[in-house]
Design a protein around this motif. Structure first.
Motif, PDB file in Angstrom:
ATOM      1  N   ASN A   1       0.830  -1.209   0.000  1.00  0.00           N
ATOM      2  CA  ASN A   1       0.000   0.000   0.000  1.00  0.00           C
ATOM      3  C   ASN A   1       0.864   1.258   0.000  1.00  0.00           C
ATOM      4  O   ASN A   1       0.517   2.255  -0.644  1.00  0.00           O
ATOM      5  N   HIS A   2       1.994   1.226   0.723  1.00  0.00           N
ATOM      6  CA  HIS A   2       2.920   2.364   0.698  1.00  0.00           C
ATOM      7  C   HIS A   2       3.618   2.474  -0.659  1.00  0.00           C
ATOM      8  O   HIS A   2       3.901   3.570  -1.128  1.00  0.00           O
TER       9      HIS A   2
ATOM     10  N   LYS B   1      -2.687   1.648  -8.255  1.00  0.00           N
ATOM     11  CA  LYS B   1      -2.262   0.487  -9.053  1.00  0.00           C
ATOM     12  C   LYS B   1      -1.663  -0.570  -8.128  1.00  0.00           C
ATOM     13  O   LYS B   1      -0.456  -0.757  -8.045  1.00  0.00           O
ATOM     14  N   LYS B   2      -2.555  -1.279  -7.450  1.00  0.00           N
ATOM     15  CA  LYS B   2      -2.137  -2.247  -6.437  1.00  0.00           C
ATOM     16  C   LYS B   2      -1.516  -3.494  -7.046  1.00  0.00           C
ATOM     17  O   LYS B   2      -0.520  -4.005  -6.526  1.00  0.00           O
ATOM     18  N   SER B   3      -2.067  -3.990  -8.141  1.00  0.00           N
ATOM     19  CA  SER B   3      -1.521  -5.203  -8.749  1.00  0.00           C
ATOM     20  C   SER B   3      -0.108  -4.950  -9.278  1.00  0.00           C
ATOM     21  O   SER B   3       0.766  -5.825  -9.171  1.00  0.00           O
ATOM     22  N   THR B   4       0.140  -3.748  -9.797  1.00  0.00           N
ATOM     23  CA  THR B   4       1.484  -3.380 -10.248  1.00  0.00           C
ATOM     24  C   THR B   4       2.442  -3.358  -9.058  1.00  0.00           C
ATOM     25  O   THR B   4       3.566  -3.855  -9.151  1.00  0.00           O
TER      26      THR B   4
ATOM     27  N   GLU C   1       6.744   1.031  12.317  1.00  0.00           N
ATOM     28  CA  GLU C   1       6.573   0.175  11.143  1.00  0.00           C
ATOM     29  C   GLU C   1       6.387   1.023   9.885  1.00  0.00           C
ATOM     30  O   GLU C   1       7.021   0.783   8.856  1.00  0.00           O
ATOM     31  N   SER C   2       5.542   2.039   9.995  1.00  0.00           N
ATOM     32  CA  SER C   2       5.244   2.906   8.867  1.00  0.00           C
ATOM     33  C   SER C   2       6.495   3.662   8.409  1.00  0.00           C
ATOM     34  O   SER C   2       6.775   3.736   7.203  1.00  0.00           O
ATOM     35  N   ILE C   3       7.260   4.205   9.359  1.00  0.00           N
ATOM     36  CA  ILE C   3       8.479   4.957   9.024  1.00  0.00           C
ATOM     37  C   ILE C   3       9.476   4.059   8.309  1.00  0.00           C
ATOM     38  O   ILE C   3      10.063   4.449   7.303  1.00  0.00           O
ATOM     39  N   SER C   4       9.664   2.838   8.836  1.00  0.00           N
ATOM     40  CA  SER C   4      10.651   1.940   8.221  1.00  0.00           C
ATOM     41  C   SER C   4      10.242   1.571   6.794  1.00  0.00           C
ATOM     42  O   SER C   4      11.081   1.558   5.884  1.00  0.00           O
ATOM     43  N   MET C   5       8.958   1.297   6.576  1.00  0.00           N
ATOM     44  CA  MET C   5       8.476   0.959   5.232  1.00  0.00           C
ATOM     45  C   MET C   5       8.662   2.141   4.278  1.00  0.00           C
ATOM     46  O   MET C   5       9.148   1.979   3.157  1.00  0.00           O
ATOM     47  N   LYS C   6       8.275   3.332   4.735  1.00  0.00           N
ATOM     48  CA  LYS C   6       8.378   4.521   3.887  1.00  0.00           C
ATOM     49  C   LYS C   6       9.831   4.829   3.545  1.00  0.00           C
ATOM     50  O   LYS C   6      10.135   5.204   2.413  1.00  0.00           O
TER      51      LYS C   6
ATOM     52  N   LEU D   1      12.359   2.655   3.404  1.00  0.00           N
ATOM     53  CA  LEU D   1      12.844   1.630   2.476  1.00  0.00           C
ATOM     54  C   LEU D   1      12.394   1.958   1.047  1.00  0.00           C
ATOM     55  O   LEU D   1      13.198   1.901   0.108  1.00  0.00           O
ATOM     56  N   ILE D   2      11.139   2.354   0.893  1.00  0.00           N
ATOM     57  CA  ILE D   2      10.602   2.679  -0.425  1.00  0.00           C
ATOM     58  C   ILE D   2      11.216   3.971  -0.975  1.00  0.00           C
ATOM     59  O   ILE D   2      11.621   4.042  -2.137  1.00  0.00           O
ATOM     60  N   LEU D   3      11.334   4.987  -0.111  1.00  0.00           N
ATOM     61  CA  LEU D   3      11.886   6.279  -0.530  1.00  0.00           C
ATOM     62  C   LEU D   3      13.308   6.125  -1.067  1.00  0.00           C
ATOM     63  O   LEU D   3      13.633   6.604  -2.158  1.00  0.00           O
ATOM     64  N   TYR D   4      14.154   5.419  -0.308  1.00  0.00           N
ATOM     65  CA  TYR D   4      15.543   5.278  -0.731  1.00  0.00           C
ATOM     66  C   TYR D   4      15.694   4.274  -1.872  1.00  0.00           C
ATOM     67  O   TYR D   4      16.674   4.333  -2.609  1.00  0.00           O
TER      68      TYR D   4
END
Length: 158
Positions: A27-28, A34-37, A99-104, A106-109
């Motif tokens: 979701n993040h 575009k969830k399936s992507t 949890e949210s910060i770590s996910m964001k 990971l995705i950001l970098y």
């Protein structure tokens, strides 16, 4: 408080690993609904992790969870105005926000990384986080260092 707190939405587990944490991550990761992507990117990244870490006895999902744990911050600094001066006050982070910060992060970098596809970039960042290196891990270390430097202002906690 004037308004009631909004109810927490129930997030369904993902179809492959049957894990809610994976769905939150996707979701993040998702752009424009575009969830399936986003799921394709995530699963491809995990496949890439499997090929790049052949000697690892853990499953790819465990590697990803360990990588998230490695980049999860415990404390953060919040700005607090006291008598005209602004102090950076170190505060503990709630578990859901951790949890949210770590996910964001990971995705950001992963997005900032040089690479071919998003799946490759995400896989590379997961491997780096698993090995306690890379930009997302550095970000966590910086947050902890900042909190440690401002420990003197901890008594301003709110």
């Amino acid at each position: 408080m004037r308004k009631a707190k909004p109810k927490k939405r129930i997030i369904l587990p993902d179809p492959v690993f049957n894990d809610v944490k994976v769905t939150k991550f996707v979701n993040h990761l998702m752009y424009d609904g575009k969830k399936s992507t986003a799921f394709n990117i995530f699963y491809t990244a995990l496949e890439t992790v499997k090929t790049k870490l052949p000697g690892e006895d853990k499953s790819t999902l465990e590697v990803w969870k360990k990588a998230l744990d490695n980049i999860t911050p415990q404390v953060e600094v919040k700005s607090r105005r006291v008598g005209g001066a602004t102090f950076q006050v170190p505060t503990e982070i709630r578990p859901d926000r951790k949890e949210s910060i770590s996910m964001k992060n990971l995705i950001l970098y992963s997005r900032k990384r040089g690479g071919k596809s998003m799946a490759d970039k995400l896989a590379a960042e997961i491997i780096d986080a698993f090995n306690e290196q890379g930009a997302a891990y550095k970000r966590k270390e910086d947050m902890h260092r900042m909190a440690e430097a401002n420990r003197a202002f901890a008594h301003f906690r709110f």
